[in-house]
Every structure is written in structure tokens, then in C-alpha cells.
Design a protein around this motif. Structure first.
Motif, PDB file in Angstrom:
ATOM      1  N   GLN A 195      -9.421 -11.336   1.734  1.00 54.14           N
ATOM      2  CA  GLN A 195      -9.902 -12.058   0.559  1.00 54.14           C
ATOM      3  C   GLN A 195     -10.225 -11.106  -0.598  1.00 54.14           C
ATOM      4  O   GLN A 195     -10.155 -11.492  -1.751  1.00 54.14           O
ATOM      5  CB  GLN A 195     -11.143 -12.876   0.922  1.00 54.14           C
ATOM      6  CG  GLN A 195     -10.839 -14.002   1.893  1.00 54.14           C
ATOM      7  CD  GLN A 195     -12.095 -14.617   2.499  1.00 54.14           C
ATOM      8  OE1 GLN A 195     -13.162 -14.007   2.540  1.00 54.14           O
ATOM      9  NE2 GLN A 195     -11.953 -15.837   2.991  1.00 54.14           N
ATOM     10  N   LEU A 196     -10.569  -9.866  -0.280  1.00 53.48           N
ATOM     11  CA  LEU A 196     -10.996  -8.901  -1.293  1.00 53.48           C
ATOM     12  C   LEU A 196      -9.895  -7.976  -1.800  1.00 53.48           C
ATOM     13  O   LEU A 196      -9.991  -7.421  -2.884  1.00 53.48           O
ATOM     14  CB  LEU A 196     -12.111  -8.010  -0.725  1.00 53.48           C
ATOM     15  CG  LEU A 196     -13.418  -8.677  -0.333  1.00 53.48           C
ATOM     16  CD1 LEU A 196     -14.319  -7.679   0.378  1.00 53.48           C
ATOM     17  CD2 LEU A 196     -14.105  -9.261  -1.556  1.00 53.48           C
ATOM     18  N   ILE A 197      -8.877  -7.806  -1.016  1.00 49.59           N
ATOM     19  CA  ILE A 197      -7.897  -6.741  -1.234  1.00 49.59           C
ATOM     20  C   ILE A 197      -7.029  -7.000  -2.472  1.00 49.59           C
ATOM     21  O   ILE A 197      -6.775  -8.136  -2.837  1.00 49.59           O
ATOM     22  CB  ILE A 197      -7.048  -6.555   0.032  1.00 49.59           C
ATOM     23  CG1 ILE A 197      -6.490  -5.165   0.072  1.00 49.59           C
ATOM     24  CG2 ILE A 197      -5.986  -7.615   0.153  1.00 49.59           C
ATOM     25  CD1 ILE A 197      -6.208  -4.704   1.455  1.00 49.59           C
ATOM     26  N   GLN A 198      -6.592  -5.921  -3.091  1.00 51.22           N
ATOM     27  CA  GLN A 198      -5.810  -5.974  -4.324  1.00 51.22           C
ATOM     28  C   GLN A 198      -4.344  -5.617  -4.062  1.00 51.22           C
ATOM     29  O   GLN A 198      -4.034  -4.937  -3.081  1.00 51.22           O
ATOM     30  CB  GLN A 198      -6.406  -5.002  -5.347  1.00 51.22           C
ATOM     31  CG  GLN A 198      -7.844  -5.327  -5.729  1.00 51.22           C
ATOM     32  CD  GLN A 198      -7.974  -6.708  -6.353  1.00 51.22           C
ATOM     33  OE1 GLN A 198      -7.250  -7.061  -7.265  1.00 51.22           O
ATOM     34  NE2 GLN A 198      -8.909  -7.508  -5.836  1.00 51.22           N
ATOM     35  N   PRO A 199      -3.435  -6.028  -4.952  1.00 50.60           N
ATOM     36  CA  PRO A 199      -2.022  -5.673  -4.801  1.00 50.60           C
ATOM     37  C   PRO A 199      -1.835  -4.160  -4.706  1.00 50.60           C
ATOM     38  O   PRO A 199      -2.511  -3.399  -5.392  1.00 50.60           O
ATOM     39  CB  PRO A 199      -1.377  -6.216  -6.084  1.00 50.60           C
ATOM     40  CG  PRO A 199      -2.311  -7.267  -6.565  1.00 50.60           C
ATOM     41  CD  PRO A 199      -3.687  -6.837  -6.144  1.00 50.60           C
ATOM     42  N   ALA A 240       1.666  11.155   4.509  1.00 48.21           N
ATOM     43  CA  ALA A 240       2.379  10.346   3.524  1.00 48.21           C
ATOM     44  C   ALA A 240       1.467   9.320   2.845  1.00 48.21           C
ATOM     45  O   ALA A 240       1.884   8.651   1.911  1.00 48.21           O
ATOM     46  CB  ALA A 240       3.544   9.618   4.193  1.00 48.21           C
ATOM     47  N   LEU A 241       0.238   9.219   3.311  1.00 44.52           N
ATOM     48  CA  LEU A 241      -0.674   8.203   2.775  1.00 44.52           C
ATOM     49  C   LEU A 241      -1.582   8.801   1.710  1.00 44.52           C
ATOM     50  O   LEU A 241      -2.050   9.928   1.837  1.00 44.52           O
ATOM     51  CB  LEU A 241      -1.517   7.615   3.913  1.00 44.52           C
ATOM     52  CG  LEU A 241      -0.727   6.988   5.060  1.00 44.52           C
ATOM     53  CD1 LEU A 241      -1.669   6.503   6.143  1.00 44.52           C
ATOM     54  CD2 LEU A 241       0.159   5.860   4.564  1.00 44.52           C
ATOM     55  N   TYR A 293       8.526  -0.565  -0.181  1.00 40.78           N
ATOM     56  CA  TYR A 293       7.453  -1.496   0.191  1.00 40.78           C
ATOM     57  C   TYR A 293       6.250  -1.323  -0.741  1.00 40.78           C
ATOM     58  O   TYR A 293       5.665  -2.313  -1.184  1.00 40.78           O
ATOM     59  CB  TYR A 293       7.024  -1.297   1.647  1.00 40.78           C
ATOM     60  CG  TYR A 293       8.015  -1.849   2.637  1.00 40.78           C
ATOM     61  CD1 TYR A 293       8.091  -3.227   2.869  1.00 40.78           C
ATOM     62  CD2 TYR A 293       8.879  -1.014   3.336  1.00 40.78           C
ATOM     63  CE1 TYR A 293       9.002  -3.748   3.769  1.00 40.78           C
ATOM     64  CE2 TYR A 293       9.792  -1.529   4.250  1.00 40.78           C
ATOM     65  CZ  TYR A 293       9.854  -2.901   4.456  1.00 40.78           C
ATOM     66  OH  TYR A 293      10.755  -3.408   5.353  1.00 40.78           O
ATOM     67  N   LEU A 294       5.889  -0.094  -1.030  1.00 43.47           N
ATOM     68  CA  LEU A 294       4.763   0.159  -1.935  1.00 43.47           C
ATOM     69  C   LEU A 294       5.019  -0.449  -3.314  1.00 43.47           C
ATOM     70  O   LEU A 294       4.116  -0.995  -3.947  1.00 43.47           O
ATOM     71  CB  LEU A 294       4.503   1.655  -2.077  1.00 43.47           C
ATOM     72  CG  LEU A 294       3.968   2.388  -0.850  1.00 43.47           C
ATOM     73  CD1 LEU A 294       3.880   3.878  -1.135  1.00 43.47           C
ATOM     74  CD2 LEU A 294       2.614   1.832  -0.427  1.00 43.47           C
ATOM     75  N   ALA A 295       6.253  -0.363  -3.780  1.00 43.88           N
ATOM     76  CA  ALA A 295       6.605  -0.839  -5.116  1.00 43.88           C
ATOM     77  C   ALA A 295       6.602  -2.364  -5.221  1.00 43.88           C
ATOM     78  O   ALA A 295       6.570  -2.903  -6.322  1.00 43.88           O
ATOM     79  CB  ALA A 295       7.984  -0.302  -5.506  1.00 43.88           C
TER      80      ALA A 295
END
Length: 148
Positions: free
Chosen positions: A22-26, A115-116, A97-99
Motif C-alpha cells: 500500500q505504501l510502495i512507490q513505482p 547489482a542492487l 524490468y527497472l525501467a
């Protein structure tokens, strides 16, 4: 900042995932660590529900990534257990995927940690004192405790 939560059963572990969803952003990356059977996939099921994704979430152990659409953001659920290095992560299209502006949930993230980004949300899930108890540490995210 790291917050620690203790859950009693899979339902509570999923509920914590719902709150994060519910909190997470794109563009968010969630990096999971924890032993086999610790609850990473259960947490991700909750995350998907929190994003409004209606699909059944399963571990992508043999496919490496499962994609879920239909919520407010797409969810890309990775399992890096079988990957030997972060180079293999880029070979499967990590940057693509990130894009895409969704949420990348990465089980066995320690296999591709280099890589993170530093701002990845870190979720460490460990077994607690009782069989169904889990101790979940979450870093780089606001408090997930349910609003009173």
C-alpha cells in the motif's frame, strides 16, 4: 532506518506485506534475505495484495521471474537462488524490468547484491522462537505497523 516486526503465522506475515504494498512507490526494489521456507513468498503474496494484484503469487524458483499485472503497479517477482552472479541478472533483462516502473521483489538478493542500489528496501525474514513465528527486519521504508 531499520524496523523489526514479529509475526505469528503466515497470515500476519502476508499482512505486513500488504502494508508495504500500500505504501510502495513505482520503481521500488525489495531485496529479500532469509532461509528456505522463512516466508519470503508469503510476504510477497501480501505485497501483491497491497498493490491490488488479483493473481495467485507463487515462487518463481524455476522461471527466475514471475510478472503480475492488474494492480496499481506491476510486480516483478524474482528468485535469484539459482543465479551465480549479478551478471546473470543483467542477462535476463534486469534493467528493462527497472525501467518499467513497477515493483521488483527479489528473493535470495544476496546472490546479486552488488547489482542492487543502496536505497533498495531490505527485508530480512528469520524464524522466531515458535515454529510459525517470524522476525522480519525492514530497512529503507516507513513504519509498516498498522495505523491504530
Amino acid at each position: 532506518m531499520t524496523k523489526e516486526y514479529t509475526t505469528a503465522g503466515e497470515e500476519q506475515t502476508e499482512a505486513l506485506g500488504v502494508r508495504l504494498g500500500q505504501l510502495i512507490q513505482p520503481g521500488a526494489v525489495i531485496a529479500y534475505t532469509g532461509d528456505l521456507g522463512a516466508g519470503k513468498t508469503a510476504f510477497t503474496r501480501g505485497l501483491a495484495r497491497g498493490l491490488g494484484i488479483p493473481d495467485r503469487v507463487t515462487s518463481p524458483t524455476f522461471t527466475i521471474v514471475n510478472e503480475y499485472e492488474g494492480g496499481r503497479l506491476p510486480l516483478f517477482h524474482f528468485d535469484m537462488y539459482r543465479l551465480g552472479s549479478s551478471d546473470e541478472l543483467f542477462d535476463i533483462g534486469w534493467e528493462d524490468y527497472l525501467a518499467r516502473g513497477g515493483v521488483c521483489a527479489v528473493e535470495w538478493s544476496e546472490n546479486v547484491d552488488d547489482a542492487l542500489d543502496e536505497d533498495a528496501i531490505r527485508v530480512d525474514i528469520r524464524r522466531g522462537a515458535q515454529d510459525d513465528q517470524r522476525v522480519i527486519s525492514v530497512t529503507n521504508v516507513p513504519d509498516l505497523a498498522a495505523d491504530e
